[in-house]
Design an enzyme around this catalytic site. Sequence first.
Site, PDB file in Angstrom:
ATOM      1  CB  ALA A 171      -0.934   0.004   1.210  1.00 46.62           C
ATOM      2  CG  ASP A 211       9.246 -10.055   3.284  1.00 45.80           C
ATOM      3  OD1 ASP A 211       8.338 -10.325   2.473  1.00 45.80           O
ATOM      4  OD2 ASP A 211      10.395 -10.537   3.198  1.00 45.80           O
ATOM      5  CB  VAL A 212       3.372 -10.094   2.390  1.00 44.50           C
ATOM      6  CG1 VAL A 212       2.750  -8.748   2.718  1.00 44.50           C
ATOM      7  CG2 VAL A 212       3.938 -10.124   0.972  1.00 44.50           C
ATOM      8  CE1 TYR A 219       2.711  -9.403 -11.355  1.00 43.06           C
ATOM      9  CE2 TYR A 219       1.509  -9.637 -13.422  1.00 43.06           C
ATOM     10  CZ  TYR A 219       1.686  -9.001 -12.205  1.00 43.06           C
ATOM     11  OH  TYR A 219       0.858  -7.976 -11.839  1.00 43.06           O
ATOM     12  CB  ALA A 250       2.423 -15.546  -9.072  1.00 39.58           C
ATOM     13  CE  LYS A 251      -0.490 -10.242  -9.753  1.00 35.31           C
ATOM     14  NZ  LYS A 251      -0.858  -9.687  -8.416  1.00 35.31           N
TER      15      LYS A 251
END
Length: 253
Positions: free
Chosen positions: A14, A63-64, A154, A157-158
């Site tokens: 964010a 860090d997620v 990517y 992952a998406k």
Amino acid sequence: MSTDTVRVAIVTGAARGIGAATAKRLAAEGFAVAVLDLDEAVCKTVAAEIEGAGGTALAVGADVSDEDGVNAAVQRVTAELGAPEVLVNNAGIIRDNMLFKMTAGDWDAVMNVHLRGSFLMSRAVQTYMTSAKWGRIINLSSTSALGNRGQANYSAAKAGLQGFTKTLAIELGKFGITVNAIAPGFIETEMTASTAARMGVSFEDFRDAVVKGIPVGRAGKPDDIANAVAFLAGEGAGFISGQVLYVAGGPTV
């Protein structure tokens, strides 16, 4: 928002772009918002903008992809703002390359942030949502989930986030929790600007070329995604779950 108490939302990634726009929009809707990203100092800038506009916000550096860091961050949000009932899994990175040039490190980095991060954050907040018998989890996918040259990591992952979304919707629905995904098309952000730079073209030329293929005739803005998140996070979206909403200016193939 039709509730007597202020609901708490966490938005990951964010500090800028879509995440920052989403945090501001949710705050405008009356949510107390945890602005979460790697750099807490940058998060504080977004949080200050929210507070300056009369909202409530908390900057959180985390860090997620780190399990202990995620758990500590969620505990901090709960202690300082209240139990989270909305989670927007927006944190993401790109490490684009053709398959034969892509390193295992590039693959792992993207998977860790997008998939592991969304898993860890969702697992950490679900206990509060199930206790409240109300919750909204919104995962940021992408039109790249349908395949995109140079983005094997990517795209995978998406696409994985879409399967994750549908499974959580099945598991958590009985607790009053909806889980949906938003798949943006081309959005004007620092991430898309970096893609143009990597390709060696100006952002304006890159954007204009992409826009030619968008039916509505313009690129997307972070607010376009924030608007969709705000809808799915609201009371009125309570019968929508397990869905993938493509916000791309036209149909996707």
